[in-house]
Enzyme design. Sequence first.
Site, PDB file in Angstrom:
ATOM      1  N   HIS A 281      39.135 -38.927 -38.316  1.00 14.62           N
ATOM      2  CA  HIS A 281      40.251 -39.542 -39.042  1.00 14.62           C
ATOM      3  C   HIS A 281      41.207 -38.440 -39.462  1.00 14.62           C
ATOM      4  CE1 HIS A 281      42.539 -41.919 -41.890  1.00 14.62           C
ATOM      5  NE2 HIS A 281      42.043 -42.968 -41.286  1.00 14.62           N
ATOM      6  N   ASP A 335      36.391 -47.956 -37.919  1.00 11.71           N
ATOM      7  CA  ASP A 335      36.331 -48.808 -36.739  1.00 11.71           C
ATOM      8  C   ASP A 335      34.944 -48.900 -36.112  1.00 11.71           C
ATOM      9  OD1 ASP A 335      38.970 -49.563 -36.862  1.00 11.71           O
ATOM     10  OD2 ASP A 335      39.630 -47.727 -35.889  1.00 11.71           O
TER      11      ASP A 335
HETATM   12  N1  ACO Z   1      35.758 -37.744 -30.196  1.00 11.82           N
HETATM   13  C1  ACO Z   1      35.856 -36.608 -29.490  1.00 11.82           C
HETATM   14  N2  ACO Z   1      36.653 -35.583 -29.829  1.00 11.82           N
HETATM   15  C2  ACO Z   1      37.385 -35.733 -30.939  1.00 11.82           C
HETATM   16  C3  ACO Z   1      37.325 -36.888 -31.747  1.00 11.82           C
HETATM   17  C4  ACO Z   1      36.475 -37.924 -31.329  1.00 11.82           C
HETATM   18  N3  ACO Z   1      36.367 -39.059 -32.024  1.00 11.82           N
HETATM   19  N4  ACO Z   1      38.164 -36.758 -32.783  1.00 11.82           N
HETATM   20  C5  ACO Z   1      38.747 -35.568 -32.640  1.00 11.82           C
HETATM   21  N5  ACO Z   1      38.267 -34.950 -31.542  1.00 11.82           N
HETATM   22  C6  ACO Z   1      38.642 -33.645 -31.018  1.00 11.82           C
HETATM   23  C7  ACO Z   1      39.848 -33.783 -30.074  1.00 11.82           C
HETATM   24  O1  ACO Z   1      39.490 -34.020 -28.749  1.00 11.82           O
HETATM   25  C8  ACO Z   1      40.507 -32.435 -30.233  1.00 11.82           C
HETATM   26  O2  ACO Z   1      39.805 -31.482 -29.474  1.00 11.82           O
HETATM   27  P1  ACO Z   1      40.578 -30.235 -28.792  1.00 11.82           P
HETATM   28  O3  ACO Z   1      41.180 -29.488 -29.952  1.00 11.82           O
HETATM   29  O4  ACO Z   1      39.502 -29.522 -28.079  1.00 11.82           O
HETATM   30  O5  ACO Z   1      41.614 -30.866 -27.907  1.00 11.82           O
HETATM   31  C9  ACO Z   1      40.267 -32.112 -31.713  1.00 11.82           C
HETATM   32  O6  ACO Z   1      39.101 -32.850 -32.096  1.00 11.82           O
HETATM   33  C10 ACO Z   1      41.432 -32.498 -32.587  1.00 11.82           C
HETATM   34  O7  ACO Z   1      41.863 -33.829 -32.241  1.00 11.82           O
HETATM   35  P2  ACO Z   1      43.051 -34.556 -32.989  1.00 11.82           P
HETATM   36  O8  ACO Z   1      43.319 -35.872 -32.327  1.00 11.82           O
HETATM   37  O9  ACO Z   1      44.210 -33.607 -33.085  1.00 11.82           O
HETATM   38  O10 ACO Z   1      42.390 -34.693 -34.418  1.00 11.82           O
HETATM   39  P3  ACO Z   1      42.708 -35.620 -35.585  1.00 11.82           P
HETATM   40  O11 ACO Z   1      41.757 -35.306 -36.675  1.00 11.82           O
HETATM   41  O12 ACO Z   1      44.148 -35.616 -35.928  1.00 11.82           O
HETATM   42  O13 ACO Z   1      42.395 -37.032 -34.903  1.00 11.82           O
HETATM   43  C11 ACO Z   1      41.864 -39.228 -34.504  1.00 11.82           C
HETATM   44  C12 ACO Z   1      42.163 -38.171 -35.575  1.00 11.82           C
HETATM   45  C13 ACO Z   1      43.098 -39.452 -33.609  1.00 11.82           C
HETATM   46  C14 ACO Z   1      41.509 -40.526 -35.206  1.00 11.82           C
HETATM   47  C15 ACO Z   1      40.695 -38.735 -33.625  1.00 11.82           C
HETATM   48  O14 ACO Z   1      39.603 -38.362 -34.431  1.00 11.82           O
HETATM   49  C16 ACO Z   1      40.270 -39.733 -32.564  1.00 11.82           C
HETATM   50  O15 ACO Z   1      40.886 -39.777 -31.487  1.00 11.82           O
HETATM   51  N6  ACO Z   1      39.228 -40.561 -32.854  1.00 11.82           N
HETATM   52  C17 ACO Z   1      38.789 -41.585 -31.915  1.00 11.82           C
HETATM   53  C18 ACO Z   1      39.711 -42.810 -31.968  1.00 11.82           C
HETATM   54  C19 ACO Z   1      39.492 -43.633 -33.220  1.00 11.82           C
HETATM   55  O16 ACO Z   1      38.378 -43.890 -33.645  1.00 11.82           O
HETATM   56  N7  ACO Z   1      40.620 -44.079 -33.788  1.00 11.82           N
HETATM   57  C20 ACO Z   1      40.646 -44.870 -35.005  1.00 11.82           C
HETATM   58  C21 ACO Z   1      40.869 -43.978 -36.184  1.00 11.82           C
HETATM   59  S1  ACO Z   1      41.149 -44.840 -37.636  1.00 11.82           S
HETATM   60  C22 ACO Z   1      42.801 -45.163 -37.601  1.00 11.82           C
HETATM   61  O17 ACO Z   1      43.187 -46.271 -37.467  1.00 11.82           O
HETATM   62  C23 ACO Z   1      43.772 -43.991 -37.631  1.00 11.82           C
END
Ligand code: ACO
Length: 396
Positions: A281, A335
């Site tokens: 998140h 979620d």
């Molecule tokens: N699974 C795998 N890798 C992840 C996940 C995850 N759930 N979350 C973050 N990472 C990794 C990314 O791949 C990235 O890796 P890299 O630096 O090697 O490329 C790193 O962590 C940073 O990713 P960001 O997307 O920049 O991190 P952020 O904390 O901003 O992301 C997000 C938040 C978009 C929710 C992310 O955790 C994600 O994609 N989760 C899965 C989708 C999800 O569950 N979405 C609903 C969230 S709740 C809402 O409504 C916002």
Amino acid sequence: MDKAFSQLTEEGSITEARVSPRTSKQGVAEVSTGLEPSAFGDTSITGIDGARGMLTYRGYRIEDVVRHLGYEATAALLLWGTRPGEGSARDLGPDLRSRRALPTDLERVLEALPAVTPPIDGFRTAVSAMDDVARVYPPTASECLDLIARSPPVVARLYHRSVRSNAPPPDPKLGHVANFLWMVQGTVPPPDRVRALERYFVLLADHGISASTLALRIVLSTRSDLASAASAALGALKGPLHGGAPPEVLEMLDAVGSIDHVETWIDRTLADRGRLFGFGHPTYRVEDPRATLLRGFAKEVAAPNRFALAQRFEEVALARLAERRPDQPRFTNVDFYGAVLLEAVGLPRELFTPTFALARTAGWSAHALEQVAQNRLVRPPERYVGPPPKPWSDGV
Ligand code: ACO
């Protein structure tokens, strides 16, 4: 009010910005606008403490809200800032029930959509066609109540169209959430399912300036109308990194199949740089309190095998994500068990994202009224990283 935010004028001018050329690490000259990313602005609806895992609606902790209030009362709390029975606060239940009927023109729009239209896309189209909901600025509380009340019948109708059946008419004896289940499933929903879905609606009713709420507020900030703002919010919510995540969670669990395959599946997915839906998140640095609550609520209604698979998946996912980024561990988000709960109450997957959106109509409404009460054009600062101004030479 934040300094950078208050610099933005109604016209969106950033003429005050300082321009200072500098050179990036890659040797490319950058021109900074001098405006750094800043807080969106003031809000008094939902408080989020991402470091401590605390969430409040109008100052009340989410754990108390979900224990004491149903969705209609939660909507009233978000909209008016007080609990029903407190001061002049009113119970929204009868008001919402009286607004459920869909105008004939809106019915015609729903009928005109191809049956194959995914319900979330039909919902977005229907909202932008809610002419009487709002075509003028500023939105009113009454228009917001129309949006909240009419959206569940719209989604139920769209679902029935997609499976070529007929939605039953709304039942005035049923509350907001129970009536939605009734209109989708066509049978009087058992109390444990209604209770579970009601809790889901309460927990998802608002979450500060999320991507979809920001979209809504940006549209309203231009003095556009509620129908336009809510359809923009729906467009933002649809994406898999926001409200599109719940169906993806179940796709993952189905792909894993059994507890024995959890580790291999997760390792392969992460090796392929895939995302584990339901984890991570942008705001929380500890577990999202809604995820903690939903874990318990889902356990009450989910099939034991499904819940056991989800728990094992969660255990391995958290361990692997922490190993990959020990400095930035990811936690279970709303979620993951939200999807397990929605499946357990018998909602079809194509309704998961629309259901998230239905819950959020209360929060969007509260934010719409807050935005117009303190309206400033939202025009976030950007950082220009292209080439600096250069001479136009002929013959190149
Ligand atoms: N699974 C795998 N890798 C992840 C996940 C995850 N759930 N979350 C973050 N990472 C990794 C990314 O791949 C990235 O890796 P890299 O630096 O090697 O490329 C790193 O962590 C940073 O990713 P960001 O997307 O920049 O991190 P952020 O904390 O901003 O992301 C997000 C938040 C978009 C929710 C992310 O955790 C994600 O994609 N989760 C899965 C989708 C999800 O569950 N979405 C609903 C969230 S709740 C809402 O409504 C916002």
